[in-house]
Design a protein around this motif. Structure first.
Motif, PDB file in Angstrom:
ATOM      1  N   ARG A  79       0.858  -1.191   0.000  1.00 21.93           N
ATOM      2  CA  ARG A  79       0.000   0.000   0.000  1.00 21.93           C
ATOM      3  C   ARG A  79       0.891   1.237   0.000  1.00 21.93           C
ATOM      4  N   SER A  80       0.298   2.376  -0.326  1.00 23.47           N
ATOM      5  CA  SER A  80       1.049   3.635  -0.329  1.00 23.47           C
ATOM      6  C   SER A  80       0.083   4.801  -0.180  1.00 23.47           C
ATOM      7  N   PRO A  81       0.499   5.838   0.531  1.00 25.97           N
ATOM      8  CA  PRO A  81      -0.360   7.027   0.610  1.00 25.97           C
ATOM      9  C   PRO A  81      -0.318   7.771  -0.721  1.00 25.97           C
ATOM     10  N   PRO A  82      -1.330   8.575  -0.989  1.00 22.24           N
ATOM     11  CA  PRO A  82      -1.284   9.400  -2.201  1.00 22.24           C
ATOM     12  C   PRO A  82      -0.213  10.487  -2.071  1.00 22.24           C
ATOM     13  N   ILE A  83       0.298  10.922  -3.192  1.00 25.36           N
ATOM     14  CA  ILE A  83       1.260  12.028  -3.217  1.00 25.36           C
ATOM     15  C   ILE A  83       0.660  13.139  -4.059  1.00 25.36           C
ATOM     16  N   ASP A  84       0.445  14.299  -3.434  1.00 22.03           N
ATOM     17  CA  ASP A  84      -0.114  15.465  -4.124  1.00 22.03           C
ATOM     18  C   ASP A  84       1.006  16.452  -4.410  1.00 22.03           C
ATOM     19  N   VAL A  85       1.180  16.791  -5.687  1.00 20.79           N
ATOM     20  CA  VAL A  85       2.205  17.750  -6.090  1.00 20.79           C
ATOM     21  C   VAL A  85       1.508  19.014  -6.568  1.00 20.79           C
ATOM     22  N   SER A  86       1.837  20.154  -5.948  1.00 23.09           N
ATOM     23  CA  SER A  86       1.235  21.445  -6.319  1.00 23.09           C
ATOM     24  C   SER A  86       2.302  22.348  -6.915  1.00 23.09           C
ATOM     25  N   ASP A  87       1.955  22.946  -8.027  1.00 23.51           N
ATOM     26  CA  ASP A  87       2.859  23.860  -8.727  1.00 23.51           C
ATOM     27  C   ASP A  87       2.332  25.280  -8.540  1.00 23.51           C
ATOM     28  N   ALA A  88       2.957  26.046  -7.670  1.00 19.37           N
ATOM     29  CA  ALA A  88       2.468  27.384  -7.346  1.00 19.37           C
ATOM     30  C   ALA A  88       2.927  28.446  -8.323  1.00 19.37           C
ATOM     31  N   SER A  89       4.016  28.207  -9.035  1.00 19.95           N
ATOM     32  CA  SER A  89       4.521  29.292  -9.884  1.00 19.95           C
ATOM     33  C   SER A  89       5.121  28.850 -11.211  1.00 19.95           C
ATOM     34  N   GLN A  90       5.009  27.589 -11.562  1.00 21.83           N
ATOM     35  CA  GLN A  90       5.539  27.070 -12.821  1.00 21.83           C
ATOM     36  C   GLN A  90       6.968  27.538 -13.071  1.00 21.83           C
ATOM     37  N   VAL A  91       7.804  27.360 -12.068  1.00 21.91           N
ATOM     38  CA  VAL A  91       9.181  27.816 -12.112  1.00 21.91           C
ATOM     39  C   VAL A  91      10.041  26.842 -12.930  1.00 21.91           C
ATOM     40  N   ARG A  92      11.017  27.384 -13.636  1.00 24.12           N
ATOM     41  CA  ARG A  92      12.046  26.613 -14.333  1.00 24.12           C
ATOM     42  C   ARG A  92      13.391  27.187 -13.906  1.00 24.12           C
ATOM     43  N   PHE A  93      14.392  26.329 -13.789  1.00 25.45           N
ATOM     44  CA  PHE A  93      15.702  26.808 -13.384  1.00 25.45           C
ATOM     45  C   PHE A  93      16.780  25.874 -13.921  1.00 25.45           C
ATOM     46  N   PRO A  94      17.999  26.373 -14.092  1.00 19.22           N
ATOM     47  CA  PRO A  94      19.076  25.513 -14.581  1.00 19.22           C
ATOM     48  C   PRO A  94      19.553  24.570 -13.472  1.00 19.22           C
ATOM     49  N   PHE A  95      19.531  23.266 -13.773  1.00 17.87           N
ATOM     50  CA  PHE A  95      19.936  22.279 -12.777  1.00 17.87           C
ATOM     51  C   PHE A  95      20.207  20.960 -13.488  1.00 17.87           C
ATOM     52  N   ILE A  96      20.894  20.060 -12.820  1.00 17.11           N
ATOM     53  CA  ILE A  96      21.131  18.731 -13.363  1.00 17.11           C
ATOM     54  C   ILE A  96      19.949  17.863 -12.951  1.00 17.11           C
ATOM     55  N   LEU A 124      -5.098   5.583   5.313  1.00  7.98           N
ATOM     56  CA  LEU A 124      -3.958   6.049   4.517  1.00  7.98           C
ATOM     57  C   LEU A 124      -4.323   7.161   3.534  1.00  7.98           C
ATOM     58  N   ASP A 125      -5.479   7.068   2.897  1.00  5.85           N
ATOM     59  CA  ASP A 125      -5.883   8.093   1.925  1.00  5.85           C
ATOM     60  C   ASP A 125      -6.109   9.457   2.565  1.00  5.85           C
ATOM     61  N   ASN A 126      -6.342   9.493   3.882  1.00  2.00           N
ATOM     62  CA  ASN A 126      -6.547  10.756   4.591  1.00  2.00           C
ATOM     63  C   ASN A 126      -5.236  11.433   4.969  1.00  2.00           C
ATOM     64  N   HIS A 127      -4.111  10.806   4.630  1.00  2.00           N
ATOM     65  CA  HIS A 127      -2.799  11.344   5.000  1.00  2.00           C
ATOM     66  C   HIS A 127      -1.858  11.358   3.800  1.00  2.00           C
ATOM     67  N   PRO A 128      -2.155  12.215   2.824  1.00  2.00           N
ATOM     68  CA  PRO A 128      -1.288  12.261   1.646  1.00  2.00           C
ATOM     69  C   PRO A 128       0.052  12.934   1.960  1.00  2.00           C
ATOM     70  N   VAL A 129       1.031  12.603   1.173  1.00  2.00           N
ATOM     71  CA  VAL A 129       2.293  13.344   1.196  1.00  2.00           C
ATOM     72  C   VAL A 129       2.086  14.504   0.237  1.00  2.00           C
TER      73      VAL A 129
END
Length: 147
Positions: A79-96, A124-129
């Motif tokens: 099993r695994s908790p859900p992972i919610d990814v939020s993009d607040a500013s659509q940032v891009r930057f130089p990185f490897i 588990l679904d009530n505790h997302p990362v």
């Protein structure tokens, strides 16, 4: 790691000595890997000019790492908790990109394991990362939150 524990238990070295050695070792390994990646990027057939992605998209990389971390957690715990990814500013930057992926994957792997071990399957679904990505021209921030 077993070698470090054995040396510590035999009182041959202390924690600070082990920390300094591992920091130096990992720094040298990362430096060597970056130089190798850059060389291959410059000399490989059909390659780019650099190992550095000038428009690295952290949200894309985090979402890919989230899929991998979820699959690994399900493999080990069923099993695994859900992972919610939020993009607040659509940032891009130089990185490897490969290093950002490695860092994020390790953080997500630790987060989903902690949440999975702490909460029941029914809860588990009530505790997302949660992962929040934001930034501007000079700063990028990636925040991980577990509940």
């Amino acid at each position: 790691m077993r070698g470090a524990r054995a040396m510590k238990s035999a009182q041959a070295v202390d924690d600070q000595t082990i920390d300094v050695f591992l920091d130096d070792f990992l720094t040298a390994r990362i430096g060597t890997d970056i130089l190798t990646s850059q060389y291959l990027a410059l000399t490989g057939p059909g390659s780019t000019n650099t190992a550095i992605d000038p428009l690295c998209d952290p949200v894309r990389i985090i979402r890919t790492a989230a899929i991998d971390a979820t699959q690994l957690c399900k493999l080990h715990f069923g099993r695994s908790p859900p992972i919610d990814v939020s993009d607040a500013s659509q940032v891009r930057f130089p990185f490897i990109s490969q290093y950002l992926n490695y860092i994020v994957f390790e953080l997500l792997k630790n987060s989903v394991r902690a949440v999975t071990e702490r909460h029941s399957l029914a809860d588990l679904d009530n505790h997302p990362v949660r992962v929040l990505v934001c930034g501007d021209e000079s700063t990028v921030a990636i925040r991980f939150l577990t509940m």
